[in-house]
Motif scaffolding. Sequence first.
Motif, PDB file in Angstrom:
ATOM      1  N   LEU A   1       1.934   8.970  -6.081  1.00  0.00           N
ATOM      2  CA  LEU A   1       2.427  10.432  -5.850  1.00  0.00           C
ATOM      3  C   LEU A   1       3.444  10.884  -6.992  1.00  0.00           C
ATOM      4  O   LEU A   1       3.503  11.998  -7.543  1.00  0.00           O
ATOM      5  CB  LEU A   1       2.992  10.498  -4.737  1.00  0.00           C
ATOM      6  N   GLN A   2       4.295   9.968  -7.247  1.00  0.00           N
ATOM      7  CA  GLN A   2       5.353  10.078  -8.360  1.00  0.00           C
ATOM      8  C   GLN A   2       4.759  10.116  -9.627  1.00  0.00           C
ATOM      9  O   GLN A   2       5.325  11.096 -10.421  1.00  0.00           O
ATOM     10  CB  GLN A   2       6.210   8.816  -8.219  1.00  0.00           C
ATOM     11  N   ASN A   3       3.758   9.520  -9.931  1.00  0.00           N
ATOM     12  CA  ASN A   3       2.922   9.581 -11.286  1.00  0.00           C
ATOM     13  C   ASN A   3       2.383  10.942 -11.313  1.00  0.00           C
ATOM     14  O   ASN A   3       2.354  11.531 -12.314  1.00  0.00           O
ATOM     15  CB  ASN A   3       2.017   8.261 -11.361  1.00  0.00           C
ATOM     16  N   LEU A   4       1.651  11.409 -10.215  1.00  0.00           N
ATOM     17  CA  LEU A   4       1.117  12.647 -10.298  1.00  0.00           C
ATOM     18  C   LEU A   4       2.158  13.812 -10.644  1.00  0.00           C
ATOM     19  O   LEU A   4       1.861  14.922 -11.027  1.00  0.00           O
ATOM     20  CB  LEU A   4       0.554  13.030  -8.919  1.00  0.00           C
TER      21      LEU A   4
ATOM     22  N   ARG B   1       0.727  -1.164  -0.025  1.00  0.00           N
ATOM     23  CA  ARG B   1       0.035   0.023  -0.063  1.00  0.00           C
ATOM     24  C   ARG B   1       0.779   1.225  -0.099  1.00  0.00           C
ATOM     25  O   ARG B   1       0.759   2.434  -0.742  1.00  0.00           O
ATOM     26  CB  ARG B   1      -0.942   0.003   1.141  1.00  0.00           C
ATOM     27  N   GLU B   2       2.184   1.358   0.799  1.00  0.00           N
ATOM     28  CA  GLU B   2       2.782   2.452   0.817  1.00  0.00           C
ATOM     29  C   GLU B   2       3.608   2.675  -0.412  1.00  0.00           C
ATOM     30  O   GLU B   2       3.681   3.900  -0.937  1.00  0.00           O
ATOM     31  CB  GLU B   2       3.778   2.044   1.909  1.00  0.00           C
ATOM     32  N   GLU B   3       3.856   1.409  -1.064  1.00  0.00           N
ATOM     33  CA  GLU B   3       4.593   1.354  -2.387  1.00  0.00           C
ATOM     34  C   GLU B   3       3.481   2.207  -3.538  1.00  0.00           C
ATOM     35  O   GLU B   3       4.168   2.900  -4.354  1.00  0.00           O
ATOM     36  CB  GLU B   3       5.168   0.042  -2.847  1.00  0.00           C
ATOM     37  N   GLN B   4       2.317   1.589  -3.486  1.00  0.00           N
ATOM     38  CA  GLN B   4       1.370   2.017  -4.201  1.00  0.00           C
ATOM     39  C   GLN B   4       1.241   3.627  -4.110  1.00  0.00           C
ATOM     40  O   GLN B   4       0.862   4.386  -5.099  1.00  0.00           O
ATOM     41  CB  GLN B   4       0.186   1.325  -4.333  1.00  0.00           C
ATOM     42  N   ALA B   5       1.029   3.887  -2.826  1.00  0.00           N
ATOM     43  CA  ALA B   5       0.779   5.401  -2.431  1.00  0.00           C
ATOM     44  C   ALA B   5       1.965   6.187  -2.891  1.00  0.00           C
ATOM     45  O   ALA B   5       1.942   7.402  -3.572  1.00  0.00           O
ATOM     46  CB  ALA B   5       0.518   5.713  -1.044  1.00  0.00           C
ATOM     47  N   TRP B   6       3.363   5.587  -2.809  1.00  0.00           N
ATOM     48  CA  TRP B   6       4.298   6.433  -3.288  1.00  0.00           C
ATOM     49  C   TRP B   6       4.297   6.583  -4.749  1.00  0.00           C
ATOM     50  O   TRP B   6       4.765   7.628  -5.608  1.00  0.00           O
ATOM     51  CB  TRP B   6       5.877   5.783  -2.838  1.00  0.00           C
TER      52      TRP B   6
END
Length: 486
Positions: free
Chosen positions: A334-337, A326-331
């Motif tokens: 964020l990077q994608n944005l 989940r943390e990796e996906q959130a990161w």
Amino acid sequence: MSQVLFSLVLLLPLAGCVRLTMDPSPQELMGFQADVLAAYDEAARLYDWFDLAPMPLDESDSVREGENTYFRVLDENITSTENLRSRLEEAFTPDLAEEIFNKVPDQYRDFDGKLYAIPGGRGANLYLLDKTVQTERISEDRWEVTLTFWADFEDSHMAPEPGTDFSTSYPIATAGYSTEAIYYERTPEGWRFTSFCPSDALDLEAETVYTFDYAQGFREDCSNWELVCYLLHADGAFAEGAFYRLYQRFLDRPNDILSSLALLDTAPYEASRLNSLIAGPGYEAAYEDETGRLAFEEAVKRCVPASEAEEAVLKKIQGAYASLRREEQAWTDLQNLRFSFTVPNTAVFTLGPQEGAFPWGLALDAEPVLVSPAMDSFGPCYEVELDTMTLTYTVSPDSGEEVLYRMTANDPGVSTDRDVSVGDFLARVQEQYPDIVPLDGYAESGLAYVWEPGGDAYCKHIAFFTQDDIVTGIEIENLMDRRLLE
């Protein structure tokens, strides 16, 4: 001496009054176990007065006899050697009580109607962390009390560095456990311990106790339990290979690793030291690629917990994996944005894998044009001309997944995640992206300013094409295999 785990506040009026029926209910059996544990606590306290250290003493009240100096015992409930012997006989069989009483000749003496003792003791086992106590009824008249002694000791030594004149400090650590069984039995005098052992009877020679010299690393053929014990004191470079070995063994034989980690999970080691180790396979799997994660998920499916302890460990492993994912996906989100275009009333376009096939569930009225056929291990590349921007994506030859790797905007209505658009002044770009770098020759005319955070770790960039310090176009791209700024 640390308190015994599982010890109970329950105190019996007299040691050794365990009630038993032929077929106790589970509730009754738990009550009997509590009685046995309480009887053990009392017996261990008495035994330690003769084996580990004497009873608490008042050093202001002393009596000298021969070469010995005695100090008065503080316990007001035990005021004579006869009284002390009686307490032993309430906990142990007569022969065992006599043996304990005579472990240290003249340890306790009576003077003027008071109990005195020689101070001092042998000192506790420095390698012992703590002990845990479990009981099992093996017949109507007999209980087995299993004591597990946990080892935990760390030191260091200097070892020469090969090929140099220098030496480095390396840790040496002892970890693991040994067990002793003692028996609590019904006797003519009542329930008594028929055998006993010291409260710090850790056996450093036991097959389940290990001493590691971290200058030598860990053995590839070590047992699962040995590997787990090694990791208790390993950190930094000492831990990396060993943690990955634990993860690999979990993939191969998950139930065996689950068993070893469950044993550790019930041990009295510091929680901060245990948590990352017990959940280690889950943390390692979260950093794997898709193939590695699928292998981990298959291993989890093969796990069949044999006890509540193993079930608890499996949940910790799964929890660590899910949390890190989940943390990796959130990161990642964020990077994608950071590398995205927003088109009002249409969508937010981000680099990377897209859902489904073009137009990816969006109301886009355009036809993809093939710009590069598939070759070697690369799939075909397509370009889509929209009113406000151009999208370029490739199709994976293996999975058919479509990956957007370049977007170019030339319309003021399209903005980056920091709200920079075509038509903005260069000063605004520099305000929002203060570390942009001018790059000669990248723009056909004018000058391009490139924002490429992350260095060699990332290949994504945003290029702002300018003419007379005005933004004329914006490109967001993932070069995938190299950086733009070299």
